[in-house]
Design a protein around this motif. Structure first.
Motif, short mmCIF file in Angstrom:
data_model
loop_
_atom_site.label_atom_id
_atom_site.label_comp_id
_atom_site.label_asym_id
_atom_site.label_seq_id
_atom_site.Cartn_x
_atom_site.Cartn_y
_atom_site.Cartn_z
N GLN A 309 105.69 9.44 48.41
CA GLN A 309 106.80 8.89 49.18
C GLN A 309 106.61 9.19 50.65
OE1 GLN A 309 110.36 10.56 47.46
NE2 GLN A 309 110.08 9.53 45.48
N ALA A 310 107.28 8.38 51.49
CA ALA A 310 107.21 8.59 52.93
C ALA A 310 107.67 10.00 53.25
CB ALA A 310 108.07 7.55 53.64
N PRO A 311 107.04 10.65 54.25
CA PRO A 311 106.14 10.09 55.26
C PRO A 311 104.68 9.98 54.84
CG PRO A 311 106.56 12.38 55.75
CD PRO A 311 107.39 12.06 54.55
N ALA A 312 104.33 10.28 53.59
CA ALA A 312 102.96 10.06 53.12
C ALA A 312 102.64 8.58 53.19
CB ALA A 312 102.80 10.58 51.70
N VAL A 313 101.38 8.27 53.45
CA VAL A 313 100.95 6.88 53.59
C VAL A 313 99.87 6.59 52.56
CG1 VAL A 313 100.01 5.13 55.15
CG2 VAL A 313 101.45 6.95 56.06
N SER A 314 100.15 5.69 51.66
CA SER A 314 99.17 5.20 50.70
C SER A 314 99.43 3.72 50.50
CB SER A 314 99.26 5.95 49.36
OG SER A 314 100.42 5.57 48.65
N TRP A 315 98.52 3.04 49.82
CA TRP A 315 98.71 1.60 49.61
C TRP A 315 99.93 1.34 48.74
CZ3 TRP A 315 92.85 0.30 48.57
CH2 TRP A 315 92.18 0.30 49.79
N GLY A 316 100.21 2.22 47.80
CA GLY A 316 101.40 2.06 46.98
C GLY A 316 102.68 2.24 47.79
N VAL A 317 102.68 3.22 48.69
CA VAL A 317 103.84 3.44 49.56
C VAL A 317 104.06 2.23 50.46
CG1 VAL A 317 104.79 4.88 51.40
CG2 VAL A 317 103.62 5.94 49.47
N LEU A 318 102.98 1.64 50.99
CA LEU A 318 103.11 0.47 51.85
C LEU A 318 103.65 -0.73 51.06
CD1 LEU A 318 99.82 0.67 53.96
CD2 LEU A 318 102.10 1.50 54.53
N LEU A 319 103.22 -0.85 49.81
CA LEU A 319 103.71 -1.97 48.99
C LEU A 319 105.17 -1.82 48.62
CD1 LEU A 319 100.73 -2.71 46.57
CD2 LEU A 319 101.69 -4.25 48.27
N GLU A 320 105.68 -0.59 48.69
CA GLU A 320 107.09 -0.39 48.37
C GLU A 320 107.99 -1.18 49.32
OE1 GLU A 320 110.16 3.37 47.51
OE2 GLU A 320 108.17 3.70 48.41
N GLY A 321 107.51 -1.41 50.55
CA GLY A 321 108.28 -2.19 51.50
C GLY A 321 108.27 -3.68 51.22
N ALA A 322 107.46 -4.11 50.24
CA ALA A 322 107.38 -5.53 49.90
C ALA A 322 108.05 -5.84 48.57
CB ALA A 322 105.91 -5.97 49.85
N GLN A 323 108.99 -5.00 48.13
CA GLN A 323 109.67 -5.24 46.87
C GLN A 323 110.70 -6.36 46.97
OE1 GLN A 323 111.35 -1.50 45.63
NE2 GLN A 323 109.44 -0.78 44.72
N ASN A 324 111.27 -6.54 48.14
CA ASN A 324 112.29 -7.56 48.34
C ASN A 324 111.63 -8.91 48.55
OD1 ASN A 324 114.39 -9.22 49.36
ND2 ASN A 324 115.51 -7.40 50.04
N VAL A 325 111.96 -9.88 47.68
CA VAL A 325 111.36 -11.21 47.77
C VAL A 325 111.70 -11.88 49.09
CG1 VAL A 325 111.26 -13.49 46.70
CG2 VAL A 325 111.39 -11.45 45.27
N ARG A 326 112.90 -11.65 49.55
CA ARG A 326 113.33 -12.27 50.81
C ARG A 326 112.52 -11.74 51.99
NH1 ARG A 326 119.60 -12.37 52.91
NH2 ARG A 326 119.23 -13.75 54.70
N VAL A 327 112.24 -10.44 51.95
CA VAL A 327 111.43 -9.85 53.01
C VAL A 327 110.02 -10.41 52.98
CG1 VAL A 327 110.40 -7.69 53.83
CG2 VAL A 327 112.80 -7.75 53.15
N VAL A 328 109.44 -10.52 51.78
CA VAL A 328 108.08 -11.04 51.65
C VAL A 328 108.01 -12.50 52.11
CG1 VAL A 328 106.26 -11.58 49.99
CG2 VAL A 328 107.52 -9.43 49.80
N ALA A 329 109.06 -13.27 51.84
CA ALA A 329 109.06 -14.67 52.28
C ALA A 329 109.01 -14.77 53.79
CB ALA A 329 110.31 -15.36 51.73
N ASN A 330 109.65 -13.85 54.49
CA ASN A 330 109.67 -13.87 55.94
C ASN A 330 108.51 -13.10 56.56
OD1 ASN A 330 112.09 -15.38 56.03
ND2 ASN A 330 113.31 -13.51 55.81
N ALA A 331 107.95 -12.14 55.83
CA ALA A 331 106.85 -11.33 56.34
C ALA A 331 105.78 -11.17 55.26
CB ALA A 331 107.36 -9.96 56.81
N PRO A 332 105.04 -12.23 54.93
CA PRO A 332 104.05 -12.15 53.84
C PRO A 332 102.90 -11.20 54.13
CG PRO A 332 103.85 -14.23 55.04
CD PRO A 332 105.09 -13.57 55.54
N TRP A 333 102.70 -10.83 55.40
CA TRP A 333 101.61 -9.90 55.70
C TRP A 333 101.85 -8.51 55.12
CZ3 TRP A 333 104.69 -12.47 59.23
CH2 TRP A 333 105.69 -11.72 59.84
#
Length: 374
Positions: A309-333
């Motif tokens: 979990q944050a503040p640790a940085v891993s690819w899984g932690v970064l993907l946690e910010g892409a759980q919301n479909v609406r967020v991914v639609a506006n920020a697919p990167w």
């Protein structure tokens, strides 16, 4: 009739030469190596390759889109700045490219300070904005205005190292327990196999989730890192143990093992000096195929909020910010870490497949001919 000059017998070549020759013929394995070597090299020296620190944030640039890196022969590398505006209905901040604003990007520039490998203080970055603090987001920014490319490079160190550490621990458990089971046989073998069958019967992901949820919430990132590694290792050793057990059952009646027993060699010496080296290449291949499973396990747990979990940085932690479909639609990167996981796991599978074929040069050649014939 012309007779072809007899070539050197394949059987007279050392094992490592046979493995290397067979491995070079596996083009996908070579492609996997070409991907994994720079990825791991970049993960080791993440502070140097990342344009910024993983914690550097520009709160006014949340969800800023990626900027196209441009080159001008006389002026060098640069990106265009942002022009921001608020949607009058949704109050959402929108970004457009501003050609009139130029942000210079350079190589070996001064930026955020760091300690390379935790020892050497420096502030040199391979690439980044010439003026420190300028918004240069080559892969876009996250919900806090942090450079996603920098966090992706820093996260690679944790996600890739947890696979190596976890597999190393699984290797020790698998070799020890599988070797005991295969060498002694009888009641010991039956007891060990029943335990392995019980562990295999438990669904892996729910078990990981239950063990991860049991970790104290007040543990720091480093403590949770080692705890997750131990959890993955406790589950991942069963497959290797079965493989080692099967090898030991087939080798314990071989002539060289019987000769060692007659010479009075101890059991531990027979196991570690005679039996294990005889199939070490197969163990290496099995380990290389187990690393992707460890990486996916950590990524899954962190994505679900049960791993790092944050503040640790891993690819899984970064993907946690892409759980919301609406967020991914506006920020697919924000899905870039998922793409990185797929590329690395596929490359590791190619590499492991090549090692598996190289571990058996004769059988690997036959498998290769069957593939080409098909």
């Amino acid at each position: 009739m012309f007779l072809r000059r007899p070539s050197k017998e394949v059987g007279t070549l050392p094992q490592w030469r046979l493995m290397w020759r067979q491995f070079r013929r596996h083009r996908l394995a070579l492609a996997g190596v070409a991907i994994l070597v720079p990825v791991y090299f970049g993960a080791i020296f993440a502070e140097f390759f990342a344009p910024m620190s993983s914690s550097t944030a520009n709160t006014s640039m949340t969800y800023a889109p990626p900027q196209l890196l441009r080159y001008s022969g006389d002026l060098g590398l640069y990106v265009h700045g942002y022009r921001t505006e608020r949607d009058p209905k949704t109050y959402e901040q929108r970004y457009t490219e501003d050609p009139g604003k130029r942000i210079d990007v350079g190589l070996f520039v001064h930026g955020d300070e760091y300690k390379l490998l935790g020892l050497i203080p420096s502030d040199i970055h391979l690439i980044g904005p010439v003026t420190k603090g300028e918004p240069a987001f080559l892969l876009g920014a996250d919900q806090n205005g942090r450079d996603l490319l920098s966090r992706l490079i820093h996260g690679a160190r944790v996600s890739l190292s947890i696979g190596l550490v976890g597999v190393a621990a699984s290797f020790l458990l698998g070799m020890l327990i599988g070797g005991i089971s295969g060498y002694f046989g009888g009641g010991v073998d039956n007891a060990v196999q029943r335990v392995i069958e019980f562990l295999i019967a438990i669904p892996t992901l729910p078990l990981w989730m239950a063990l991860s949820a049991a970790l104290p919430t007040d543990w720091g990132p480093l403590t949770r890192y080692f705890a997750i590694t131990v959890i993955l290792s406790l589950i991942g050793w069963t497959g290797l143990a079965r493989d080692v057990r099967g090898r030991f059952l087939s080798l314990r009646e071989e002539d060289f093992v019987m000769a060692a027993r007659l010479d009075g060699v101890s059991r531990l010496s027979i196991i570690f000096r005679h039996m294990i080296p005889s199939f070490a290449s197969h163990i290496i291949a099995s380990l290389s195929l187990a690393i992707p499973g460890m990486i996916l396990g950590e990524t899954s747990l962190s994505f679900l909020g049960l791993g790092l979990q944050a503040p640790a940085v891993s690819w899984g932690v970064l993907l946690e910010g892409a759980q919301n479909v609406r967020v991914v639609a506006n920020a697919p990167w924000l899905l870039a870490p998922g793409v990185a996981v797929v590329i690395v796991v596929v490359a590791m599978n190619f590499f492991g497949d090549g090692l598996r074929d190289a571990a058996d040069p004769y059988g690997g050649s036959r498998r290769g001919r069957r593939r080409r014939a098909a």
